[in-house]
Design an enzyme around this catalytic site. Structure first.
Site, PDB file in Angstrom:
ATOM      1  N   ASP A  67       0.784  -1.232   0.000  1.00 55.66           N
ATOM      2  CA  ASP A  67       0.000   0.000   0.000  1.00 55.66           C
ATOM      3  C   ASP A  67       0.816   1.283   0.000  1.00 55.66           C
ATOM      4  O   ASP A  67       0.249   2.377  -0.007  1.00 55.66           O
ATOM      5  CB  ASP A  67      -0.954   0.011   1.197  1.00 55.66           C
ATOM      6  CG  ASP A  67      -2.041  -1.030   1.080  1.00 55.66           C
ATOM      7  OD1 ASP A  67      -2.446  -1.330  -0.058  1.00 55.66           O
ATOM      8  OD2 ASP A  67      -2.487  -1.544   2.127  1.00 55.66           O
ATOM      9  N   ASP A 129      -3.972  -3.961  -7.056  1.00 57.50           N
ATOM     10  CA  ASP A 129      -3.604  -2.700  -6.409  1.00 57.50           C
ATOM     11  C   ASP A 129      -2.121  -2.377  -6.574  1.00 57.50           C
ATOM     12  O   ASP A 129      -1.717  -1.220  -6.466  1.00 57.50           O
ATOM     13  CB  ASP A 129      -3.938  -2.737  -4.918  1.00 57.50           C
ATOM     14  CG  ASP A 129      -5.420  -2.664  -4.642  1.00 57.50           C
ATOM     15  OD1 ASP A 129      -6.212  -2.808  -5.586  1.00 57.50           O
ATOM     16  OD2 ASP A 129      -5.788  -2.480  -3.475  1.00 57.50           O
TER      17      ASP A 129
END
Length: 141
Positions: A67, A129
């Site tokens: 992330d 992602d």
């Protein structure tokens, strides 16, 4: 440590908040940077910087997941784009280096969740992602 606005639930008037470790924590300072870009009102720049500085400790630890691109390119990346402040650039380069430690040359992708390899019984896991990280990695090379 301050918390980051995440969402306002239907029928509510107050923000749900999240901690800096949350994958969305870079979005709020990014929004503030866009407000500054649009208005050139320094109050938005100053608020964006406060949230960025609150994220900074994440740049000093090892990569726990994929992330980092969301957390840092949306926040420090926008800050650097708008201010050319070298301190933002240095954080971004550090984060790109940290993120690169998750790269697996056998697979050719970035590991999404190092801590879940054993519990998921997968030697390597990658989710879409990770595409967000490519911009940061190419920028930092």
């Amino acid at each position: 440590m301050i918390n980051f606005p995440r969402r306002i639930s239907r029928g509510q008037q107050n923000w749900s908040l999240s901690k800096r470790e949350d994958w969305i924590s870079g979005f709020w300072p990014g929004i503030l940077w866009y407000l500054y870009d649009y208005t050139r009102d320094t109050k938005w720049r100053d608020r964006a910087n406060v949230y960025c500085q609150n994220l900074r400790p994440l740049s000093l630890s090892s990569a726990k997941d994929h992330d980092l691109g969301f957390q840092f390119f949306c926040s420090f990346g926008q800050g650097y784009r708008l201010t050319e402040d070298n301190s933002y650039k240095q954080v971004l380069l550090q984060v790109a280096d940290t993120l690169s430690t998750l790269y697996n040359p056998k697979v050719g992708t970035i590991l999404s969740w190092p801590s879940r390899r054993e519990s998921m019984n997968w030697p390597h896991n990658t989710i879409i992602d990770n595409m967000m990280n490519l911009e940061l990695l190419f920028w930092g090379k």
